[in-house]
Structure formats: C-alpha cells, structure tokens
Write a protein that holds these residues in place. Structure first.
Motif, PDB file in Angstrom:
ATOM      1  N   LEU A  10       0.835  -1.200   0.000  1.00 56.56           N
ATOM      2  CA  LEU A  10       0.000   0.000   0.000  1.00 56.56           C
ATOM      3  C   LEU A  10       0.874   1.255   0.000  1.00 56.56           C
ATOM      4  CD1 LEU A  10      -2.687   1.611   0.388  1.00 56.56           C
ATOM      5  CD2 LEU A  10      -2.204   1.457   2.836  1.00 56.56           C
ATOM      6  N   LEU A  11       1.854   1.303   0.900  1.00 54.45           N
ATOM      7  CA  LEU A  11       2.736   2.465   0.974  1.00 54.45           C
ATOM      8  C   LEU A  11       3.492   2.654  -0.335  1.00 54.45           C
ATOM      9  CD1 LEU A  11       4.124   1.975   4.591  1.00 54.45           C
ATOM     10  CD2 LEU A  11       2.412   3.637   3.842  1.00 54.45           C
ATOM     11  N   GLU A  13       2.446   1.850  -3.264  1.00 53.89           N
ATOM     12  CA  GLU A  13       1.497   2.366  -4.264  1.00 53.89           C
ATOM     13  C   GLU A  13       1.281   3.869  -4.096  1.00 53.89           C
ATOM     14  OE1 GLU A  13      -3.245   1.922  -5.429  1.00 53.89           O
ATOM     15  OE2 GLU A  13      -2.283   0.403  -4.179  1.00 53.89           O
ATOM     16  N   LYS A  14       1.143   4.294  -2.831  1.00 52.78           N
ATOM     17  CA  LYS A  14       0.852   5.704  -2.561  1.00 52.78           C
ATOM     18  C   LYS A  14       2.106   6.576  -2.624  1.00 52.78           C
ATOM     19  CE  LYS A  14      -2.514   7.288  -1.175  1.00 52.78           C
ATOM     20  NZ  LYS A  14      -3.636   7.996  -1.857  1.00 52.78           N
ATOM     21  N   TYR A  15       3.210   6.054  -2.120  1.00 51.78           N
ATOM     22  CA  TYR A  15       4.468   6.807  -2.023  1.00 51.78           C
ATOM     23  C   TYR A  15       5.590   5.905  -2.553  1.00 51.78           C
ATOM     24  CZ  TYR A  15       1.231   8.366   1.636  1.00 51.78           C
ATOM     25  OH  TYR A  15       0.103   8.725   2.331  1.00 51.78           O
ATOM     26  N   ALA A 101       6.389  12.398  -2.673  1.00 48.04           N
ATOM     27  CA  ALA A 101       5.146  11.961  -3.321  1.00 48.04           C
ATOM     28  C   ALA A 101       3.978  12.901  -3.077  1.00 48.04           C
ATOM     29  CB  ALA A 101       4.788  10.557  -2.830  1.00 48.04           C
ATOM     30  N   ASP A 102       3.013  12.870  -3.985  1.00 51.19           N
ATOM     31  CA  ASP A 102       1.776  13.626  -3.813  1.00 51.19           C
ATOM     32  C   ASP A 102       1.093  13.179  -2.522  1.00 51.19           C
ATOM     33  OD1 ASP A 102       2.255  14.825  -6.241  1.00 51.19           O
ATOM     34  OD2 ASP A 102       0.942  13.494  -7.367  1.00 51.19           O
ATOM     35  N   GLY A 103       0.635  14.144  -1.736  1.00 55.66           N
ATOM     36  CA  GLY A 103      -0.025  13.827  -0.478  1.00 55.66           C
ATOM     37  C   GLY A 103       0.932  13.536   0.653  1.00 55.66           C
ATOM     38  N   SER A 236      -2.026  12.414   7.673  1.00 51.96           N
ATOM     39  CA  SER A 236      -2.248  11.937   6.304  1.00 51.96           C
ATOM     40  C   SER A 236      -1.779  10.501   6.148  1.00 51.96           C
ATOM     41  CB  SER A 236      -1.503  12.851   5.319  1.00 51.96           C
ATOM     42  OG  SER A 236      -1.595  12.347   4.001  1.00 51.96           O
ATOM     43  N   THR A 240      -4.191   7.268   5.340  1.00 52.12           N
ATOM     44  CA  THR A 240      -3.944   6.377   4.205  1.00 52.12           C
ATOM     45  C   THR A 240      -4.030   4.918   4.637  1.00 52.12           C
ATOM     46  OG1 THR A 240      -2.568   7.966   3.011  1.00 52.12           O
ATOM     47  CG2 THR A 240      -2.202   5.635   2.535  1.00 52.12           C
ATOM     48  N   THR A 243      -7.789   4.019   5.892  1.00 50.98           N
ATOM     49  CA  THR A 243      -8.750   3.902   4.794  1.00 50.98           C
ATOM     50  C   THR A 243      -8.566   2.590   4.036  1.00 50.98           C
ATOM     51  OG1 THR A 243      -8.846   6.314   4.541  1.00 50.98           O
ATOM     52  CG2 THR A 243      -9.563   4.988   2.666  1.00 50.98           C
ATOM     53  N   ALA A 244      -7.324   2.214   3.823  1.00 51.92           N
ATOM     54  CA  ALA A 244      -7.051   0.985   3.070  1.00 51.92           C
ATOM     55  C   ALA A 244      -7.324  -0.266   3.892  1.00 51.92           C
ATOM     56  CB  ALA A 244      -5.603   0.984   2.595  1.00 51.92           C
TER      57      ALA A 244
END
Length: 263
Positions: A10-11, A13-15, A101-103, A236, A240, A243-244
């Motif tokens: 997950l991390l 994917e996001k960052y 990364a974004d966010g 944030s 993340t 939510t996941a």
C-alpha cells in the motif's frame, strides 16, 4: 489481520519507494512475520514510541524516519533498535519517498500553512516510476490567503506549526505572498528558491550561510524545526493506512519529540 507485505505494498502504491533518494533506506526495517491488526504511526522510532506501541498491543510501527539508516555495527542494550526487536514489533519507514510523493510531507506542510494554488518546486532527480522517467520534486510553493509582513508571517508559522513565536529566521525586507516549503532538513534548497520568485521559504532546519544567502536575496527564510515541519504529515499517513485497512486499528503517537523550546 494483515501482513507486513500488504502494508508495504500500500505504501509503495501511494508513495513509491523507487523515488526515494539514493542515500535513503526506506522500506521494511524489521519483519517478525506477525499478523497485524494494530499499527502505531510515528515520526521517529524511539524508546518512548516502542513503549507506546507495546501499550497499544501494536505489531507494527510505521515511521517517517528509518530506524536503520546507516550500516549497523552493533546493537546496544536499550537502544531503540534493541528495544524494538526485544518487543517483537515490526517496522516500516517511508522517508524521502513520503517527502516527495503527492499527499506526502510537503503537501501536508503547505496545507497546514494555508497555501493556495500549490505546485511542486525544487527538482531533485529523475527516477523511473512504472517504466517511465519521473521528475522528483521535493518541495512545494503556493500563495498565502493574504499578504503578511515578515514578522507577521514568522508569528503565523510558529502558531501553525509549533505553538511558539520564537524561531530562527531572517527578514527578507519585503511583504510576503508567495511561499515555498521544504520540511525537515531542506535548507540547501534556498539556492533553488531564489530563482522561483518566492517571498519566503519555510524549512525545518538550515545552516548559517543559507540564512545569509536568503537575506542577501530578499527572501524571508525560517527554520521552524525538523519535527514541527514533518510531524504535520502523520495524520495523512495514518489516514492512508486506516482507509485501506479498516479492519486494522491505526493510532498516531505523539511521544517521540524530545525537543523543548523556550519562549
């Protein structure tokens, strides 16, 4: 129950971990192979954070700063790494990839300061992401809702980030509207900032010559504290994860700041 690979994926994917800086050591730090239903989120893994994680029955700590950063030559009794491993708690870090990364850290910092029309600044490098070359931008820049004097802005930053009015800064000698931010140890980016038309630059920590350079170039620059400029992103990061993985309890620890300030 989750496993550490699911959390890492997950991390990633996001960052994406592939965008971390070459000197960094983000990723899975310690893996005990335990099933995970409780996660503690922290800026640093200190003894106090490990004690907090134990009190929460957490099987995993997700931190911003890696607990293993340079090669380890020994593990000392009651060091954070020894305490962590003795407790059987796994650890993952998301460091410069979370900055970039974004966010991530710098978007959170820009948001905390109320900046509008935020855009990336400070190109760091180019990294391959999903087969394509991507430009890494570690900082952000945006506009304040209203113009401020340097003294007003310093007080504003202090109140928004660290609850204090005294901090190290230089007065650029002009009103402030456009602001750049670089959380943590990003003082070196003042040299890139000078060419972007900003009025002020907020970072966590900087060197004396960087402050002098800002002053000479008419930029108000302030060092608001490494912890204060990065801690704002923990919400944030925790959101993340929550939510996941709604079946996992995610808590933020605030016990990892050893720094006190005088007013």
């Amino acid at each position: 129950m989750r496993n550490i690979q699911e959390i890492y994926d997950l991390l990633n994917e996001k960052y994406p971990y592939c965008i971390q800086e070459d000197y960094d050591n983000s990723g899975i730090m310690v893996d005990f192979g335990r099933e995970i239903d409780r996660i503690a989120v922290a800026l640093d893994i200190t003894n106090a954070v490990v004690e907090y994680a134990v009190s929460q029955d957490a099987q995993l700590i997700v931190s911003h700063h890696p607990i293993i950063f340079r090669p380890i030559r020994s593990i000392v009794f009651h060091s954070p790494l020894q305490t962590l491993t003795a407790a059987g708690i796994s650890a993952i870090s998301a460091h410069t990839n979370f900055d970039i990364a974004d966010g991530g850290v710098n978007d959170a910092l820009a948001s905390r300061l109320g900046l509008q029309n935020v855009a990336p600044v400070f190109k760091v490098s180019e990294k391959p992401v999903k087969g394509e070359m991507r430009k890494n931008y570690i900082g952000r820049a945006g506009n304040l809702p209203k113009e401020m004097t340097p003294a007003e802005f310093a007080a504003y930053v202090g109140s928004r980030l660290c609850g204090r009015t005294a901090m190290e800064y230089v007065d650029g000698g002009k009103p402030i509207k456009r602001v750049a931010v670089g959380g943590g140890s990003c003082g070196e980016f003042i040299f890139e900032c000078a060419a972007t038309g900003i009025d002020a630059y907020v970072t966590g920590e900087c060197k004396h010559h960087e402050l002098l350079y800002a002053k000479d170039n008419g930029i108000t620059m302030m060092a608001a504290g490494h912890y204060a400029t990065e801690n704002v992103a923990l919400e944030s990061l925790a959101q993340t994860l929550q939510t996941a993985f709604p079946d996992v309890q995610v808590t933020i620890t605030r016990v990892d700041n050893p720094i006190s300030f005088t007013r």
